[in-house]
Design an enzyme around this catalytic site. Structure first.
Site, PDB file in Angstrom:
ATOM      1  N   THR A 198      -1.876  14.407 -33.821  1.00  0.00           N
ATOM      2  CA  THR A 198      -1.317  15.479 -33.693  1.00  0.00           C
ATOM      3  C   THR A 198      -0.503  16.087 -34.252  1.00  0.00           C
ATOM      4  O   THR A 198       0.138  15.593 -34.687  1.00  0.00           O
ATOM      5  CB  THR A 198      -0.469  14.531 -32.181  1.00  0.00           C
ATOM      6  OG1 THR A 198      -1.922  13.964 -31.074  1.00  0.00           O
ATOM      7  CG2 THR A 198       0.015  15.617 -30.951  1.00  0.00           C
ATOM      8  N   ILE A 227      -8.676  13.483 -21.524  1.00  0.00           N
ATOM      9  CA  ILE A 227      -7.264  14.629 -21.915  1.00  0.00           C
ATOM     10  C   ILE A 227      -6.128  13.654 -22.224  1.00  0.00           C
ATOM     11  O   ILE A 227      -6.175  12.206 -22.157  1.00  0.00           O
ATOM     12  CB  ILE A 227      -7.252  15.297 -21.320  1.00  0.00           C
ATOM     13  CG1 ILE A 227      -7.950  16.280 -20.396  1.00  0.00           C
ATOM     14  CG2 ILE A 227      -5.511  16.017 -21.079  1.00  0.00           C
ATOM     15  CD1 ILE A 227      -8.192  17.138 -21.247  1.00  0.00           C
ATOM     16  N   THR A 249       3.099  11.272 -30.799  1.00  0.00           N
ATOM     17  CA  THR A 249       1.243  11.374 -31.716  1.00  0.00           C
ATOM     18  C   THR A 249       0.998   9.529 -31.823  1.00  0.00           C
ATOM     19  O   THR A 249       1.806   9.112 -31.686  1.00  0.00           O
ATOM     20  CB  THR A 249       0.679  11.742 -32.891  1.00  0.00           C
ATOM     21  OG1 THR A 249       0.201  11.726 -33.420  1.00  0.00           O
ATOM     22  CG2 THR A 249       2.177  11.398 -34.071  1.00  0.00           C
ATOM     23  N   GLY A 250      -0.130   9.242 -31.155  1.00  0.00           N
ATOM     24  CA  GLY A 250      -0.832   8.347 -31.189  1.00  0.00           C
ATOM     25  C   GLY A 250      -1.887   8.319 -30.123  1.00  0.00           C
ATOM     26  O   GLY A 250      -2.362   9.441 -29.930  1.00  0.00           O
TER      27      GLY A 250
END
Length: 330
Positions: A198, A227, A249-250
């Site tokens: 991301t 999603i 992010t992750g």
């Protein structure tokens, strides 16, 4: 009487000491900006010198764009959007041009943005033809009554707003396609740590406003219209002038369950914790449920936090004092 005099003397000493040593306020930076390009299995032993240079150069370019916007009095929102454009337009990162493929071989992109000044926010999810989803998220925030638009509706809205619409072939990159094929061939052996990616940015401008944005291509081999956290305000993105701006992010499912971005801000607001303490607590919560990833954040003074529980995270920081830092490994 003697005891009373001793007590008064002690109180007077404490008062004098406190006056001479007032609580030191954190240094207020004129502006600051922090970015990430994804967290996951990022090991120096697996990175060629040439590839490492490519990543550092792109991080530097993104930081320079954001720094230029803020230095010249631009808003944190502008800085976040334009900085993320650099990362979205690069095939190096899992966002925009470099987005990964779903199980069916498509690209489904998500993004969100939030303005700490008034807590306004916008997001798009599951789009496949918007060149820069972060700009679509901003348009949703500023030019619609909604917070999140998804799929075809988001694309129609983006086109009406004059954003660049591209053919789905724009998002094709051979390395991402080949990676999907590897996973499909060895699906049961796929490691969770390979799924992360991301891009995000948080910024503080000269007016004291915070903003945060996040953009992603999602999870390789994802199915059923999944999603993640990136377009979800409070999970992957959050900004509040009172506390901080956060981009995550992750493995998104864990970030959604914990509401990580909002949780960091809440700990600062309700428990008066520093950004460093709040992010440490939240990272520990992520560890407790075996979630993997990281986040970048700025507090209202411009102090950064760039933390992860993976082997690395593409990240960087720049501020009004001329500090510029770039990192990849833990």
């Amino acid at each position: 009487m003697k005891n009373l005099n001793l007590l008064l003397s002690a109180l007077l000493s404490i008062f004098i000491i406190s006056c001479n040593n007032p609580t030191k306020e954190p240094t207020q930076l004129e502006y600051a900006l922090c970015i990430h390009g994804g967290a996951g299995t990022i090991l120096k032993k697996n990175m060629s010198a040439e590839r490492e240079k490519e990543y550092f150069n792109k991080l530097d370019e993104a930081l320079s764009i954001g720094d230029s916007v803020l230095k010249n009095g631009g808003s944190a929102l502008d800085a976040v959007e334009l900085t993320i454009h650099v990362l979205e337009n690069s095939p190096l990162f899992n966002a925009g041009k470099g987005s990964v493929f779903t199980h069916s071989g498509k690209n489904e992109l998500d993004a969100s943005i939030m303005w700490g000044k008034d807590l306004n926010a916008g997001a798009v999810a599951g789009v496949g033809n918007i060149k820069n989803p972060i700009s679509a998220a901003r348009k949703v925030m500023e030019n619609s009554e909604h917070v999140m638009l998804s799929g075809k509706g988001a694309s129609i809205f983006a086109e009406q707003e004059g954003l660049t619409i591209v053919d789905s072939s724009y998002f094709f990159t051979e390395s991402r396609w080949n990676y999907l094929q590897q996973i499909l061939n060895k699906e049961r052996e796929m490691k969770k740590t390979d799924r992360h990616g991301t891009v995000g940015c948080v910024a503080l401008d000269k007016e004291g406003n915070l903003a945060a944005g996040t953009s992603t291509g999602g999870m390789t081999n994802k199915r059923f219209g999944r999603i993640g956290d990136s377009p979800i305000i409070g999970a992957g993105t959050y900004a509040n002038n009172k506390t901080c701006a956060v981009s995550c992010t992750g493995h998104g499912e864990y970030f959604i369950r914990l509401g990580i971005a909002r949780d960091i801000a809440s700990l600062m607001e309700y428990q008066n914790l520093s950004l460093d303490d709040a992010t440490n607590i939240v990272l520990d919560k992520l560890n407790q449920i075996n979630g993997l990833g990281g986040f970048v954040a700025l507090d209202k003074y411009g102090n950064p936090a760039m933390k992860m529980n993976t082997s690395g995270m593409y990240r960087g920081y720049v501020n009004s004092k001329g500090v510029k830092e770039k990192y990849m490994y833990k």
